[in-house]
Design a protein around this motif. Structure first.
Motif, PDB file in Angstrom:
ATOM      1  N   GLY A 283       0.818  -1.200   0.000  1.00  9.64           N
ATOM      2  CA  GLY A 283       0.000   0.000   0.000  1.00  9.64           C
ATOM      3  C   GLY A 283       0.853   1.252   0.000  1.00  9.64           C
ATOM      4  O   GLY A 283       1.982   1.266  -0.478  1.00  9.64           O
ATOM      5  N   SER A 284       0.307   2.318   0.564  1.00 10.09           N
ATOM      6  CA  SER A 284       1.016   3.586   0.581  1.00 10.09           C
ATOM      7  C   SER A 284       2.321   3.450   1.352  1.00 10.09           C
ATOM      8  O   SER A 284       2.368   2.893   2.450  1.00 10.09           O
ATOM      9  CB  SER A 284       0.140   4.659   1.230  1.00 10.09           C
ATOM     10  OG  SER A 284       0.837   5.873   1.357  1.00 10.09           O
ATOM     11  N   ILE A 285       3.409   3.939   0.760  1.00  8.35           N
ATOM     12  CA  ILE A 285       4.711   3.903   1.426  1.00  8.35           C
ATOM     13  C   ILE A 285       5.227   5.315   1.670  1.00  8.35           C
ATOM     14  O   ILE A 285       6.410   5.531   1.869  1.00  8.35           O
ATOM     15  CB  ILE A 285       5.734   3.098   0.609  1.00  8.35           C
ATOM     16  CG1 ILE A 285       5.894   3.710  -0.790  1.00  8.35           C
ATOM     17  CG2 ILE A 285       5.344   1.639   0.531  1.00  8.35           C
ATOM     18  CD1 ILE A 285       7.025   3.098  -1.604  1.00  8.35           C
ATOM     19  N   GLY A 286       4.325   6.288   1.630  1.00  9.55           N
ATOM     20  CA  GLY A 286       4.728   7.657   1.899  1.00  9.55           C
ATOM     21  C   GLY A 286       5.250   8.395   0.692  1.00  9.55           C
ATOM     22  O   GLY A 286       5.923   9.409   0.846  1.00  9.55           O
ATOM     23  N   ILE A 287       4.950   7.895  -0.516  1.00 12.02           N
ATOM     24  CA  ILE A 287       5.329   8.597  -1.742  1.00 12.02           C
ATOM     25  C   ILE A 287       4.066   8.745  -2.585  1.00 12.02           C
ATOM     26  O   ILE A 287       3.664   7.821  -3.294  1.00 12.02           O
ATOM     27  CB  ILE A 287       6.418   7.844  -2.533  1.00 12.02           C
ATOM     28  CG1 ILE A 287       7.658   7.653  -1.660  1.00 12.02           C
ATOM     29  CG2 ILE A 287       6.787   8.612  -3.798  1.00 12.02           C
ATOM     30  CD1 ILE A 287       8.774   6.875  -2.336  1.00 12.02           C
ATOM     31  N   GLY A 288       3.426   9.893  -2.444  1.00 15.05           N
ATOM     32  CA  GLY A 288       2.209  10.161  -3.188  1.00 15.05           C
ATOM     33  C   GLY A 288       2.392  11.363  -4.085  1.00 15.05           C
ATOM     34  O   GLY A 288       3.311  12.172  -3.888  1.00 15.05           O
ATOM     35  N   PHE A 289       1.515  11.503  -5.084  1.00 18.33           N
ATOM     36  CA  PHE A 289       1.639  12.565  -6.067  1.00 18.33           C
ATOM     37  C   PHE A 289       0.298  13.247  -6.292  1.00 18.33           C
ATOM     38  O   PHE A 289      -0.741  12.599  -6.355  1.00 18.33           O
ATOM     39  CB  PHE A 289       2.172  12.011  -7.394  1.00 18.33           C
ATOM     40  CG  PHE A 289       3.489  11.312  -7.255  1.00 18.33           C
ATOM     41  CD1 PHE A 289       4.674  12.024  -7.180  1.00 18.33           C
ATOM     42  CD2 PHE A 289       3.542   9.925  -7.168  1.00 18.33           C
ATOM     43  CE1 PHE A 289       5.886  11.384  -7.028  1.00 18.33           C
ATOM     44  CE2 PHE A 289       4.751   9.279  -7.010  1.00 18.33           C
ATOM     45  CZ  PHE A 289       5.932  10.002  -6.945  1.00 18.33           C
ATOM     46  N   ALA A 290       0.360  14.560  -6.410  1.00 16.79           N
ATOM     47  CA  ALA A 290      -0.842  15.368  -6.648  1.00 16.79           C
ATOM     48  C   ALA A 290      -0.594  16.293  -7.831  1.00 16.79           C
ATOM     49  O   ALA A 290       0.510  16.825  -7.995  1.00 16.79           O
ATOM     50  CB  ALA A 290      -1.197  16.186  -5.407  1.00 16.79           C
ATOM     51  N   ILE A 291      -1.620  16.478  -8.663  1.00 17.32           N
ATOM     52  CA  ILE A 291      -1.551  17.414  -9.777  1.00 17.32           C
ATOM     53  C   ILE A 291      -1.577  18.831  -9.198  1.00 17.32           C
ATOM     54  O   ILE A 291      -2.477  19.159  -8.419  1.00 17.32           O
ATOM     55  CB  ILE A 291      -2.737  17.217 -10.728  1.00 17.32           C
ATOM     56  CG1 ILE A 291      -2.730  15.795 -11.303  1.00 17.32           C
ATOM     57  CG2 ILE A 291      -2.717  18.259 -11.852  1.00 17.32           C
ATOM     58  CD1 ILE A 291      -4.017  15.421 -12.019  1.00 17.32           C
ATOM     59  N   PRO A 292      -0.598  19.680  -9.515  1.00 18.57           N
ATOM     60  CA  PRO A 292      -0.594  21.043  -8.959  1.00 18.57           C
ATOM     61  C   PRO A 292      -1.907  21.755  -9.252  1.00 18.57           C
ATOM     62  O   PRO A 292      -2.454  21.656 -10.354  1.00 18.57           O
ATOM     63  CB  PRO A 292       0.588  21.709  -9.672  1.00 18.57           C
ATOM     64  CG  PRO A 292       1.483  20.580 -10.055  1.00 18.57           C
ATOM     65  CD  PRO A 292       0.563  19.434 -10.386  1.00 18.57           C
ATOM     66  N   ILE A 293      -2.417  22.498  -8.282  1.00 13.94           N
ATOM     67  CA  ILE A 293      -3.748  23.075  -8.420  1.00 13.94           C
ATOM     68  C   ILE A 293      -3.812  24.114  -9.538  1.00 13.94           C
ATOM     69  O   ILE A 293      -4.864  24.267 -10.168  1.00 13.94           O
ATOM     70  CB  ILE A 293      -4.220  23.694  -7.081  1.00 13.94           C
ATOM     71  CG1 ILE A 293      -5.714  24.045  -7.165  1.00 13.94           C
ATOM     72  CG2 ILE A 293      -3.370  24.885  -6.698  1.00 13.94           C
ATOM     73  CD1 ILE A 293      -6.617  22.875  -7.520  1.00 13.94           C
ATOM     74  N   GLN A 294      -2.711  24.811  -9.840  1.00 17.28           N
ATOM     75  CA  GLN A 294      -2.771  25.789 -10.929  1.00 17.28           C
ATOM     76  C   GLN A 294      -3.043  25.101 -12.275  1.00 17.28           C
ATOM     77  O   GLN A 294      -3.802  25.604 -13.093  1.00 17.28           O
ATOM     78  CB  GLN A 294      -1.474  26.603 -11.003  1.00 17.28           C
ATOM     79  CG  GLN A 294      -1.398  27.733  -9.992  1.00 17.28           C
ATOM     80  CD  GLN A 294      -1.138  27.194  -8.586  1.00 17.28           C
ATOM     81  OE1 GLN A 294      -0.269  26.343  -8.390  1.00 17.28           O
ATOM     82  NE2 GLN A 294      -1.876  27.701  -7.618  1.00 17.28           N
ATOM     83  N   ARG A 295      -2.441  23.927 -12.478  1.00 19.14           N
ATOM     84  CA  ARG A 295      -2.708  23.199 -13.722  1.00 19.14           C
ATOM     85  C   ARG A 295      -4.131  22.673 -13.734  1.00 19.14           C
ATOM     86  O   ARG A 295      -4.849  22.769 -14.738  1.00 19.14           O
ATOM     87  CB  ARG A 295      -1.726  22.043 -13.894  1.00 19.14           C
ATOM     88  CG  ARG A 295      -1.875  21.335 -15.252  1.00 19.14           C
ATOM     89  CD  ARG A 295      -1.062  20.062 -15.324  1.00 19.14           C
ATOM     90  NE  ARG A 295       0.298  20.302 -14.871  1.00 19.14           N
ATOM     91  CZ  ARG A 295       1.026  19.418 -14.191  1.00 19.14           C
ATOM     92  NH1 ARG A 295       0.504  18.245 -13.860  1.00 19.14           N
ATOM     93  NH2 ARG A 295       2.252  19.714 -13.823  1.00 19.14           N
ATOM     94  N   ALA A 296      -4.569  22.094 -12.610  1.00 26.45           N
ATOM     95  CA  ALA A 296      -5.931  21.567 -12.531  1.00 26.45           C
ATOM     96  C   ALA A 296      -6.953  22.671 -12.724  1.00 26.45           C
ATOM     97  O   ALA A 296      -7.978  22.491 -13.399  1.00 26.45           O
ATOM     98  CB  ALA A 296      -6.142  20.884 -11.183  1.00 26.45           C
TER      99      ALA A 296
END
Length: 308
Positions: A283-296
């Motif tokens: 499962g999650s190992i502390g490496i997650g990614f989010a699309i920057p809000i300005q692009r979204a």
């Protein structure tokens, strides 16, 4: 008969691929690639990279005008000091994160998509008084809705539903989709009364600042997990557009968090939670990614202008 996800679910969704890997080396969908045995340090490094290529994207799972601001910080790699936060209770959770959670939760929803044999789900959040909701495009892919917009129904005749923070189930219209950025916009009736979440200002996010991931991991709605911004402008492959910059965080992101907001201690959205890296299917190992809000925000604004 379809059922709503109410507990543990299977990770599924598009891949995160380490930029160092050749796309041809990517393991098959949903099948963790085992690390090579033996072969010394080189084989170990290759095995580690192959394992990191495995993603459990948060799927078992719009927007306001804004210019695109690439998350390219010339000072990347330098950890910026976070402002001191007020002390928390016995749990050690800073009071500003408690306030941020209270501000974010009323605008976050669960997104459920009929698949013909059940329901797939993710998360989303309201961004304006028109009750537009930003989410991930790959959540709608689970329902086989293809490029269909302007309807609450997917391509297979099943619907898209959001569950509000008060538990109400509301039919959602698909306003628009952009598979390249993995952003989609939904809309619900104004009677839903979702509280729009404020968006962070361009270039205001700093490495090391505390953040919350808010959403419905494994079908558990209204879940909040805490962490920090681990890196900015992390180059990864998300969506169908190839490599793009992402916000990296160690806040726990799990299947069902996709499309939910990553918020700072002021309750402002800094990104759209999209993917996690895993080791050998864990499962999650502390490496997650989010699309920057300005692009979204830029993509969502375009979709709203086009689709209403």
């Amino acid at each position: 008969m379809t059922t709503s996800p109410t507990g543990l679910g299977e990770p599924r969704g598009p891949w995160f691929v380490s930029p160092e890997l050749n796309p041809a080396d990517r393991p098959g969908y949903g099948v963790p690639e085992a690390a090579p045995r033996g072969g010394g340090a080189g084989a170990w490094r290759r095995g580690l990279l192959a394992a990191l290529a495995v993603v459990a994207l948060s799927t078992a799972s719009g927007g306001l005008a804004g210019g695109y601001v690439a998350s390219r910080d010339p000072a990347q790699g330098k950890v910026a000091a976070s402002p001191p936060s007020s002390p928390g209770g016995a749990s050690g959770v800073p009071a500003d994160l408690v306030n941020a959670a209270a501000q974010a939760l009323p605008g976050v929803v669960s997104v459920q998509v009929g698949t013909g044999s059940g329901m797939a789900g993710g998360s989303g959040f309201a961004v304006d008084d028109g009750q537009h909701i930003i989410t991930n495009d790959h959540i709608l892919d689970a329902g086989g809705s293809g490029g269909v917009t302007g309807s609450a129904a997917g391509g297979n005749g099943t619907g898209v539903t959001v569950v509000g923070p008060d538990g109400r189930r509301l039919p959602a219209q698909v306003v628009g989709r952009d598979p390249g950025s993995d952003i989609a916009v939904l809309r619900v009736s104004r009677s839903a009364g979702l509280r729009p979440l404020p968006l962070a200002q361009p270039k205001s996010t700093r490495v090391g600042e505390p953040v919350l991931a808010v959403g419905s991991p494994l079908g558990l709605s209204g879940t909040v997990t805490a962490g920090i911004v681990s890196a900015l402008d992390r180059q990864v492959r998300l969506g169908h557009a190839g490599r793009q910059s992402a916000v990296q965080t160690d806040a726990s992101i799990n299947p069902g968090n996709s499309g939910g907001p990553l918020v700072n201690a002021r309750g402002e959205v800094i990104g759209v939670n999209t993917a996690i890296a895993t080791l050998e299917g864990s499962g999650s190992i502390g490496i997650g990614f989010a699309i920057p809000i300005q692009r979204a925000e830029q993509v969502a604004d375009r979709l709203i202008r086009r689709g209403g």
